[in-house]
Design a protein around this motif. Structure first.
Motif, PDB file in Angstrom:
ATOM      1  N   GLU A 202       0.820  -1.214   0.000  1.00 20.59           N
ATOM      2  CA  GLU A 202       0.000   0.000   0.000  1.00 20.59           C
ATOM      3  C   GLU A 202       0.850   1.259   0.000  1.00 20.59           C
ATOM      4  OE1 GLU A 202      -2.390  -0.492   3.432  1.00 20.59           O
ATOM      5  OE2 GLU A 202      -3.683  -2.034   2.543  1.00 20.59           O
ATOM      6  N   ARG A 203       2.053   1.173   0.591  1.00 22.47           N
ATOM      7  CA  ARG A 203       2.959   2.324   0.630  1.00 22.47           C
ATOM      8  C   ARG A 203       3.984   2.291  -0.502  1.00 22.47           C
ATOM      9  NH1 ARG A 203       2.944   5.123   5.503  1.00 22.47           N
ATOM     10  NH2 ARG A 203       0.942   4.799   6.531  1.00 22.47           N
ATOM     11  N   ASP A 204       3.776   1.392  -1.466  1.00 22.20           N
ATOM     12  CA  ASP A 204       4.688   1.260  -2.610  1.00 22.20           C
ATOM     13  C   ASP A 204       6.118   0.954  -2.184  1.00 22.20           C
ATOM     14  OD1 ASP A 204       2.664   1.765  -4.520  1.00 22.20           O
ATOM     15  OD2 ASP A 204       2.866   3.924  -4.199  1.00 22.20           O
ATOM     16  N   ILE A 205       6.237   0.144  -1.146  1.00 22.05           N
ATOM     17  CA  ILE A 205       7.551  -0.294  -0.682  1.00 22.05           C
ATOM     18  C   ILE A 205       7.756  -1.728  -1.173  1.00 22.05           C
ATOM     19  CG2 ILE A 205       9.007  -0.786   1.317  1.00 22.05           C
ATOM     20  CD1 ILE A 205       7.401   1.304   2.867  1.00 22.05           C
ATOM     21  N   PRO A 206       8.648  -1.949  -2.135  1.00 23.36           N
ATOM     22  CA  PRO A 206       8.870  -3.315  -2.633  1.00 23.36           C
ATOM     23  C   PRO A 206       9.442  -4.190  -1.516  1.00 23.36           C
ATOM     24  CG  PRO A 206      10.569  -1.833  -3.467  1.00 23.36           C
ATOM     25  CD  PRO A 206       9.559  -0.965  -2.775  1.00 23.36           C
ATOM     26  N   ALA A 207       8.928  -5.407  -1.410  1.00 26.80           N
ATOM     27  CA  ALA A 207       9.372  -6.307  -0.349  1.00 26.80           C
ATOM     28  C   ALA A 207       9.308  -7.743  -0.839  1.00 26.80           C
ATOM     29  CB  ALA A 207       8.498  -6.144   0.890  1.00 26.80           C
ATOM     30  N   SER A 208      10.153  -8.578  -0.281  1.00 24.33           N
ATOM     31  CA  SER A 208      10.141 -10.003  -0.600  1.00 24.33           C
ATOM     32  C   SER A 208      10.530 -10.794   0.642  1.00 24.33           C
ATOM     33  CB  SER A 208      11.103 -10.316  -1.748  1.00 24.33           C
ATOM     34  OG  SER A 208      12.427  -9.961  -1.396  1.00 24.33           O
ATOM     35  N   VAL A 209       9.924 -11.952   0.793  1.00 20.94           N
ATOM     36  CA  VAL A 209      10.234 -12.817   1.938  1.00 20.94           C
ATOM     37  C   VAL A 209      11.519 -13.574   1.632  1.00 20.94           C
ATOM     38  CG1 VAL A 209       9.449 -14.735   3.356  1.00 20.94           C
ATOM     39  CG2 VAL A 209       7.799 -13.037   2.552  1.00 20.94           C
ATOM     40  N   VAL A 210      12.535 -13.367   2.450  1.00 19.84           N
ATOM     41  CA  VAL A 210      13.835 -14.012   2.229  1.00 19.84           C
ATOM     42  C   VAL A 210      14.030 -15.219   3.132  1.00 19.84           C
ATOM     43  CG1 VAL A 210      14.905 -11.861   1.457  1.00 19.84           C
ATOM     44  CG2 VAL A 210      15.003 -12.487   3.890  1.00 19.84           C
ATOM     45  N   CYS A 211      13.144 -15.378   4.123  1.00 18.48           N
ATOM     46  CA  CYS A 211      13.260 -16.517   5.023  1.00 18.48           C
ATOM     47  C   CYS A 211      11.877 -16.940   5.487  1.00 18.48           C
ATOM     48  CB  CYS A 211      14.147 -16.181   6.226  1.00 18.48           C
ATOM     49  SG  CYS A 211      14.297 -17.539   7.409  1.00 18.48           S
ATOM     50  N   ASP A 212      11.499 -18.184   5.206  1.00 16.75           N
ATOM     51  CA  ASP A 212      10.260 -18.772   5.704  1.00 16.75           C
ATOM     52  C   ASP A 212      10.582 -19.596   6.944  1.00 16.75           C
ATOM     53  OD1 ASP A 212       8.050 -18.216   3.752  1.00 16.75           O
ATOM     54  OD2 ASP A 212       9.493 -19.100   2.372  1.00 16.75           O
ATOM     55  N   ALA A 213       9.737 -19.497   7.955  1.00 18.03           N
ATOM     56  CA  ALA A 213       9.927 -20.286   9.171  1.00 18.03           C
ATOM     57  C   ALA A 213       8.642 -21.041   9.497  1.00 18.03           C
ATOM     58  CB  ALA A 213      10.316 -19.381  10.347  1.00 18.03           C
ATOM     59  N   GLY A 214       8.788 -22.251   9.999  1.00 19.04           N
ATOM     60  CA  GLY A 214       7.612 -23.020  10.369  1.00 19.04           C
ATOM     61  C   GLY A 214       6.963 -22.508  11.634  1.00 19.04           C
ATOM     62  N   TYR A 215       7.762 -21.862  12.493  1.00 25.15           N
ATOM     63  CA  TYR A 215       7.249 -21.397  13.779  1.00 25.15           C
ATOM     64  C   TYR A 215       7.848 -20.029  14.107  1.00 25.15           C
ATOM     65  CZ  TYR A 215       5.473 -26.087  14.352  1.00 25.15           C
ATOM     66  OH  TYR A 215       4.794 -27.254  14.164  1.00 25.15           O
ATOM     67  N   LEU A 216       7.254 -19.376  15.084  1.00 27.44           N
ATOM     68  CA  LEU A 216       7.681 -18.033  15.470  1.00 27.44           C
ATOM     69  C   LEU A 216       9.133 -18.019  15.913  1.00 27.44           C
ATOM     70  CD1 LEU A 216       6.932 -15.078  15.986  1.00 27.44           C
ATOM     71  CD2 LEU A 216       6.109 -15.757  18.253  1.00 27.44           C
ATOM     72  N   ALA A 217       9.585 -19.072  16.586  1.00 24.42           N
ATOM     73  CA  ALA A 217      10.979 -19.116  17.041  1.00 24.42           C
ATOM     74  C   ALA A 217      11.944 -18.956  15.873  1.00 24.42           C
ATOM     75  CB  ALA A 217      11.245 -20.434  17.774  1.00 24.42           C
ATOM     76  N   GLY A 218      11.605 -19.537  14.733  1.00 22.29           N
ATOM     77  CA  GLY A 218      12.455 -19.402  13.559  1.00 22.29           C
ATOM     78  C   GLY A 218      12.473 -17.987  13.014  1.00 22.29           C
ATOM     79  N   VAL A 219      11.336 -17.303  13.066  1.00 21.77           N
ATOM     80  CA  VAL A 219      11.266 -15.903  12.644  1.00 21.77           C
ATOM     81  C   VAL A 219      12.169 -15.047  13.528  1.00 21.77           C
ATOM     82  CG1 VAL A 219       9.778 -13.872  12.420  1.00 21.77           C
ATOM     83  CG2 VAL A 219       8.944 -16.118  11.694  1.00 21.77           C
ATOM     84  N   LEU A 220      12.098 -15.264  14.833  1.00 21.86           N
ATOM     85  CA  LEU A 220      12.919 -14.487  15.764  1.00 21.86           C
ATOM     86  C   LEU A 220      14.399 -14.740  15.525  1.00 21.86           C
ATOM     87  CD1 LEU A 220      10.821 -15.017  19.026  1.00 21.86           C
ATOM     88  CD2 LEU A 220      10.895 -12.978  17.587  1.00 21.86           C
ATOM     89  N   ASP A 221      14.768 -16.003  15.333  1.00 20.83           N
ATOM     90  CA  ASP A 221      16.172 -16.333  15.081  1.00 20.83           C
ATOM     91  C   ASP A 221      16.668 -15.672  13.799  1.00 20.83           C
ATOM     92  OD1 ASP A 221      16.532 -17.843  17.345  1.00 20.83           O
ATOM     93  OD2 ASP A 221      16.105 -19.758  16.381  1.00 20.83           O
TER      94      ASP A 221
END
Length: 294
Positions: A202-221
């Motif tokens: 919505e803010r015209d900020i290009p973004a891409s997911v560089v890391c998928d995690a199965g759980y929140l702990a993986g996102v935090l790491d």
């Protein structure tokens, strides 16, 4: 003899994930830290591959470990339900479900509310994805679940909005334009992941997911490792090792709902739902006082 996964070792693996490390897992299970470590090593021997690895003082799940963790949750839940149904144990047990988002704040509030109504009951917990929690409530294996509303087919009883904010490692800096903003997020389907991408678009900020995690702990790491920025729930304490990014667009709170098992104790449900509503109201008020709109 065929290899087997023992329930006690799977419980230790789940506790390591839910509590954020071996020390806290041992405290939660009333075991020694060495016992929890031995359980995880036994799982690694059975699987034939590492499931956790050390990153300084933190514990990081490997890709195989994340897959085993997901299966472990299913196996332990099925085992406990079979024990309850077939052996008639834990007749005065209340099973509470929650998504990982803000579970460290939500679960203590619900526990206190449940015990205020039923002081002698035993409280058990299930942390899972929203859709699976609703399914578990409908099957009767969970008494009350709190989840992200838009992530499940059942709206339930809306209990409030979960505040969200952007976080990254303190030393992390965004790439220069026109490069895409790197995101780390829970793998699809995930409502907060979708919210992050939608707000940036919505803010015209290009973004891409560089890391998928199965759980929140993986996102935090991944965020702590400096791989990118993450959109996270902000209830109570800020995530350890991360700094809030106020240079990214403010993000509206995401709705949370409660869903109770048919026939569940009405007084207990009402008290628990009220406790979660109070928590989310306090969180929204606190953020408003600090001047961070959501």
């Amino acid at each position: 003899m065929a290899s087997v996964f023992e329930i006690v070792t799977l419980r230790s693996l789940i506790a390591v994930a839910d509590r954020g490390g071996f020390h806290r897992a041992a405290e939660a299970l009333t075991l020694s830290q060495s016992a929890v470590s031995q359980h995880v090593r036994r799982l690694e021997k059975t699987l034939g591959r590492p499931v956790v690895e050390r990153d300084g003082r933190r514990t990081r799940f490997t890709a195989d470990g994340s897959l085993l963790l997901e299966e472990a949750r299913r196996i332990v839940a099925a085992h406990d339900e079979a024990v309850r149904r077939l052996l008639g144990e834990d007749t005065d047990t209340v099973v509470i479900g929650s998504t990982e988002h803000a579970a460290d704040q939500i679960l203590p509030r619900i526990t206190a509310a449940v015990r205020a109504v039923r002081p002698d009951c035993r409280v058990r917990y299930r942390i899972d994805r929203s859709a699976r929690l609703v399914e578990a409530v409908d099957r009767g294996t969970v008494d009350l679940a709190v989840y992200v509303t838009e992530a499940a087919a059942t709206e339930g009883t809306v209990v409030g909005g979960l505040p969200l904010a952007w976080y990254a490692a303190p030393e992390w800096t965004p790439p220069p334009a026109p490069s895409s903003l790197p995101l780390v997020a829970i793998e699809d389907p995930c409502a907060i992941r979708r919210r992050a991408l939608a707000v940036l678009s919505e803010r015209d900020i290009p973004a891409s997911v560089v890391c998928d995690a199965g759980y929140l702990a993986g996102v935090l790491d991944a965020a702590r490792a400096g791989l990118g920025v993450a959109l996270l729930a902000t209830v109570g304490q800020r995530p350890d090792g991360l700094a809030e990014r106020t240079d990214l667009p403010p993000t509206p709170a995401i709705r949370m709902s409660a869903h109770a098992r048919q026939g569940a104790d009405a007084a207990m449900v009402a008290h628990a739902v009220g406790a979660v509503r109070d928590l989310l109201t306090e969180a929204a008020t606190s953020i408003g006082t600090c001047g961070t709109a959501t």
